[in-house]
Design an enzyme around this catalytic site. Structure first.
Site: not given
Ligand code: C5P
Length: 232
Positions: A10, A32, A59-61, A64-65, A119, A181, A190, A211
């Site tokens: 990120d 990712k 990861d572009l999620k 659309d139609i 989430t 974590r 999170q 992170r």
């Molecule tokens: O920094 P961290 O470990 O929290 O990053 C988690 C990654 O997973 C981020 O890119 C976040 O956008 C992605 N993600 C998430 N929860 C989701 C879907 C994607 O944390 N439900």
């Protein structure tokens, strides 16, 4: 593909990304790439990272139609990434279209997974903003089932949902789980977290770690710790 650790890159631009990736001399991590980096740099960032020997989860999620998603996926399939995703709320028809667009003329394709309920959306917001009255767990499992029906390879979910998803849809249906974590880390934003070791026990196929690796004093050490706990 076996179990692996995917680093969420990120970063805001290519130079920060390469400065980070240059630290990894031995094992090339699975990375990712999300919307921020992709929209900042365009498809060239994907080609460049691929050329350096990394596997990529783009990861572009998409949502659309069906026709638009199919055409977009067919363009993305040329980038030769390893995993892509769509929103399951786009419907079974949209997911089927995505899969069809992603499949290359020779029949090969990257893995395709679905995002169920983000989430950031809780049950209350689902009711008030989306008029969805079912319990959130039920919605997540229903979307997962839809993804499997459409022929997708798995879903992105919390490690706390992995076991339930595998019990319902089989162990071959992939679970890619963020919210990881280390035991001695801060959770940050999170909420429902697990350590890499716990995620392994829960049966996650891939963990997505941002992170705890990207902001670590020694990112290579933190990555190797994830590999040690989750893969080895
Ligand atoms: O920094 P961290 O470990 O929290 O990053 C988690 C990654 O997973 C981020 O890119 C976040 O956008 C992605 N993600 C998430 N929860 C989701 C879907 C994607 O944390 N439900």
């Amino acid at each position: 593909m076996g179990k692996d650790v995917i680093i969420a890159c990120d970063f805001k631009d290519a130079s920060h990304t390469f400065e980070f990736l240059d630290k990894f001399k031995d094992r090339k991590p699975f990375v990712k790439i999300g919307m921020e980096l992709f929209y900042a740099e365009g498809p060239s960032i994907v080609r460049e990272i691929k050329k350096r020997g990394h596997k990529i989860f783009l990861d572009l999620k998409l949502h659309d139609i069906p026709n638009t998603v199919k055409k977009a996926m067919s363009v993305l399939s040329r980038l030769d990434v390893d995993i892509l995703n769509v929103h399951a709320s786009g419907t079974v028809k949209m997911m089927e279209a995505a899969l069809s667009g992603l499949t290359r003329p020779d029949g090969t394709r990257p893995l395709l997974v679905a995002v169920t309920q983000l989430t950031s959306t809780d049950e209350e917001t689902m009711k008030s903003d989306l008029l969805i009255n079912a319990p959130i767990d039920e919605v997540v499992m229903h979307y997962a089932k839809n993804a499997k029906c459409a022929g997708l390879d798995g879903i992105v979910c919390s490690p706390w949902e992995t076991e339930k998803v595998h019990n319902l849809l089989g162990n071959d249906f992939l679970t890619i789980t963020p919210g990881i974590r280390f035991a001695d880390n801060q959770a940050g934003d999170q909420k429902r977290i697990m350590t890499p070791c716990e995620a392994k026990k829960a049966g996650s196929d891939y963990i997505v770690v941002g992170r705890p690796i990207t902001e670590a004093e020694n990112p290579v050490f933190a990555y190797n710790r994830c590999i040690e706990e989750f893969v080895n």
